[in-house]
Enzyme design. Sequence first.
Site, mmCIF file in Angstrom:
data_model
loop_
_atom_site.group_PDB
_atom_site.id
_atom_site.type_symbol
_atom_site.label_atom_id
_atom_site.label_comp_id
_atom_site.label_asym_id
_atom_site.label_seq_id
_atom_site.Cartn_x
_atom_site.Cartn_y
_atom_site.Cartn_z
ATOM 1 N N HIS A 51 1.043 -0.986 0.020
ATOM 2 C CA HIS A 51 -0.031 -0.003 0.095
ATOM 3 C C HIS A 51 0.789 1.184 -0.192
ATOM 4 O O HIS A 51 2.186 1.053 0.285
ATOM 5 C CB HIS A 51 -0.950 0.003 1.366
ATOM 6 C CG HIS A 51 -1.779 -1.076 1.481
ATOM 7 N ND1 HIS A 51 -1.529 -1.972 2.171
ATOM 8 C CD2 HIS A 51 -2.947 -1.280 0.311
ATOM 9 C CE1 HIS A 51 -2.713 -3.023 2.072
ATOM 10 N NE2 HIS A 51 -3.355 -2.653 1.169
ATOM 11 N N ASP A 54 2.428 1.454 3.202
ATOM 12 C CA ASP A 54 3.209 0.533 3.878
ATOM 13 C C ASP A 54 4.716 1.345 3.455
ATOM 14 O O ASP A 54 5.475 0.962 4.372
ATOM 15 C CB ASP A 54 3.191 -0.663 2.887
ATOM 16 C CG ASP A 54 1.795 -1.442 3.590
ATOM 17 O OD1 ASP A 54 1.365 -1.383 4.631
ATOM 18 O OD2 ASP A 54 1.245 -2.175 2.586
ATOM 19 N N GLU A 175 -9.251 -4.379 -7.718
ATOM 20 C CA GLU A 175 -9.354 -5.653 -7.241
ATOM 21 C C GLU A 175 -10.870 -5.606 -6.513
ATOM 22 O O GLU A 175 -10.924 -4.701 -5.492
ATOM 23 C CB GLU A 175 -8.447 -5.668 -6.070
ATOM 24 C CG GLU A 175 -8.587 -7.055 -5.170
ATOM 25 C CD GLU A 175 -7.507 -7.081 -4.048
ATOM 26 O OE1 GLU A 175 -6.481 -6.360 -3.956
ATOM 27 O OE2 GLU A 175 -7.777 -7.933 -3.181
ATOM 28 N N GLU A 211 -8.943 -11.933 -6.611
ATOM 29 C CA GLU A 211 -8.863 -12.469 -5.208
ATOM 30 C C GLU A 211 -9.784 -13.706 -5.162
ATOM 31 O O GLU A 211 -10.914 -13.401 -5.314
ATOM 32 C CB GLU A 211 -8.780 -11.561 -4.177
ATOM 33 C CG GLU A 211 -8.845 -12.219 -2.863
ATOM 34 C CD GLU A 211 -8.366 -11.549 -1.521
ATOM 35 O OE1 GLU A 211 -7.715 -10.683 -1.837
ATOM 36 O OE2 GLU A 211 -8.814 -11.870 -0.492
ATOM 37 N N HIS A 214 -12.631 -13.031 -2.699
ATOM 38 C CA HIS A 214 -13.531 -12.124 -3.160
ATOM 39 C C HIS A 214 -14.492 -12.698 -4.362
ATOM 40 O O HIS A 214 -15.910 -12.445 -4.048
ATOM 41 C CB HIS A 214 -12.869 -10.946 -3.693
ATOM 42 C CG HIS A 214 -12.098 -10.224 -2.907
ATOM 43 N ND1 HIS A 214 -11.376 -9.160 -3.094
ATOM 44 C CD2 HIS A 214 -11.798 -10.442 -1.877
ATOM 45 C CE1 HIS A 214 -10.743 -8.617 -2.123
ATOM 46 N NE2 HIS A 214 -10.753 -9.321 -1.121
ATOM 47 N N ASP A 249 -14.460 -12.111 4.900
ATOM 48 C CA ASP A 249 -13.193 -12.218 4.147
ATOM 49 C C ASP A 249 -12.296 -12.949 4.969
ATOM 50 O O ASP A 249 -11.524 -12.367 5.784
ATOM 51 C CB ASP A 249 -12.738 -10.780 3.612
ATOM 52 C CG ASP A 249 -11.732 -11.299 2.567
ATOM 53 O OD1 ASP A 249 -11.500 -12.260 2.182
ATOM 54 O OD2 ASP A 249 -11.128 -10.265 2.123
ATOM 55 N N ASP A 251 -9.376 -14.960 4.041
ATOM 56 C CA ASP A 251 -7.951 -15.124 3.575
ATOM 57 C C ASP A 251 -7.143 -16.313 4.284
ATOM 58 O O ASP A 251 -5.956 -16.191 4.821
ATOM 59 C CB ASP A 251 -7.020 -13.712 3.877
ATOM 60 C CG ASP A 251 -7.725 -12.447 3.403
ATOM 61 O OD1 ASP A 251 -8.408 -12.553 2.148
ATOM 62 O OD2 ASP A 251 -7.521 -11.348 3.784
ATOM 63 N N ASP A 281 -2.646 -13.523 -0.967
ATOM 64 C CA ASP A 281 -3.114 -12.672 0.180
ATOM 65 C C ASP A 281 -3.757 -13.427 1.464
ATOM 66 O O ASP A 281 -5.145 -13.866 1.283
ATOM 67 C CB ASP A 281 -4.130 -11.623 -0.615
ATOM 68 C CG ASP A 281 -4.584 -10.504 0.654
ATOM 69 O OD1 ASP A 281 -3.965 -10.509 1.571
ATOM 70 O OD2 ASP A 281 -5.654 -9.894 -0.066
#
Length: 346
Positions: A51, A54, A175, A211, A214, A249, A251, A281
């Site tokens: 990001h 980040d 995304e 993803e 998702h 979600d 992951d 992810d």
Amino acid sequence: MAAKNSYRFSFGPWNISTGADPFGPPARKEIAFAAKIREYKKLGFDGVQLHDDDAVPEIDQDPAMIEKSAARVKKMLDGEGLFAEIVAPRLWEHPRTIDGGYTSNSAADRRYAIERSRRCIDIANVLGCKNIVLWLAREGTYIREAKDPIQSIGRILDAVNALLEYDRNIRILGEMKPNEPMDQAYLPTPGHFLALSYRASEPSRVGVLIESAHSILAGLDPSDDIANALWHGKLWSVHLNDQNGLKYDQDKVFGSVDLRRAFNTVWVLERGGYDGCIGLDVKAMRTTRPTDQTKHLANSREMFLRLLAVVRSVSVETVEGLRAERDHEGLERYILAKLMGKEVGV
Ligand code: XUL
Ligand code: MN
């Protein structure tokens, strides 16, 4: 399409986490960014997904300072032999994007969201990365009456165009996720974003990152979503993981819930000639001890490679023969036996 020989793997620093969830405090200490970066090669990864904050935590400083901080990160990545695969503006944590960025009802907040996304592009340029990921986290509503849904789609397109115009070399990767944090997200699936991409000022620079979790949350099979994007020549990154039904979600480790679904994902990536990174992810389970907090990444990568070996062991002639005979029961038996590590007939 010709099969390729090797894949590059990537993940984001957020995938090594404290385990905090909406109901409880951190379960592990936060690991410093530099220490996370040192884990990549050891785990067999060389792509870093980031990001904007980040890379540059103080994201609201002036552009020259942002670029200076980004240059330090570039040096850090170079030092470890890593590359930045994607950079994404984190538009869902800032007070000025509390009600969405590009689709906020506040014109000032919409301007902030686009300005912030431009800074994200500046960071990507310093990092030598041309893939900008837009996860449209808060571009949606809790109640439908809260925003104008038609105008909102146009506002997302305006934002995409503003970014394409700001930098002639970057690519935008949507995304998409149907819900969480919002109840109803605009453009909830990759298919929606692909449709929008053709209305962009330069469609060839707009694609998707898909993803698995998702797609599953949208009631779709990730391998079909991936196949669709591959057909359009617009699958530029993936976030492989797994998801146990229609809930938050999760992951989870790739292939940990539905091995066959994961097999089909690898199958379509391999057979479709996908040439992007295999991004994972995935989240460690909350109570994971600090010493084990990267195992979910190693396990996901290993699952991909094991399933790749299974995919490559499947005989195209056998599959074609069974398809021609319309022997779907036989085909199912053949694939299940492969997944169990057995040859059919044993
Ligand atoms: C959200 C999600 C994000 C993006 C990066 O569900 O998947 O981690 O991948 O912003
Ligand atoms: Mn993701």
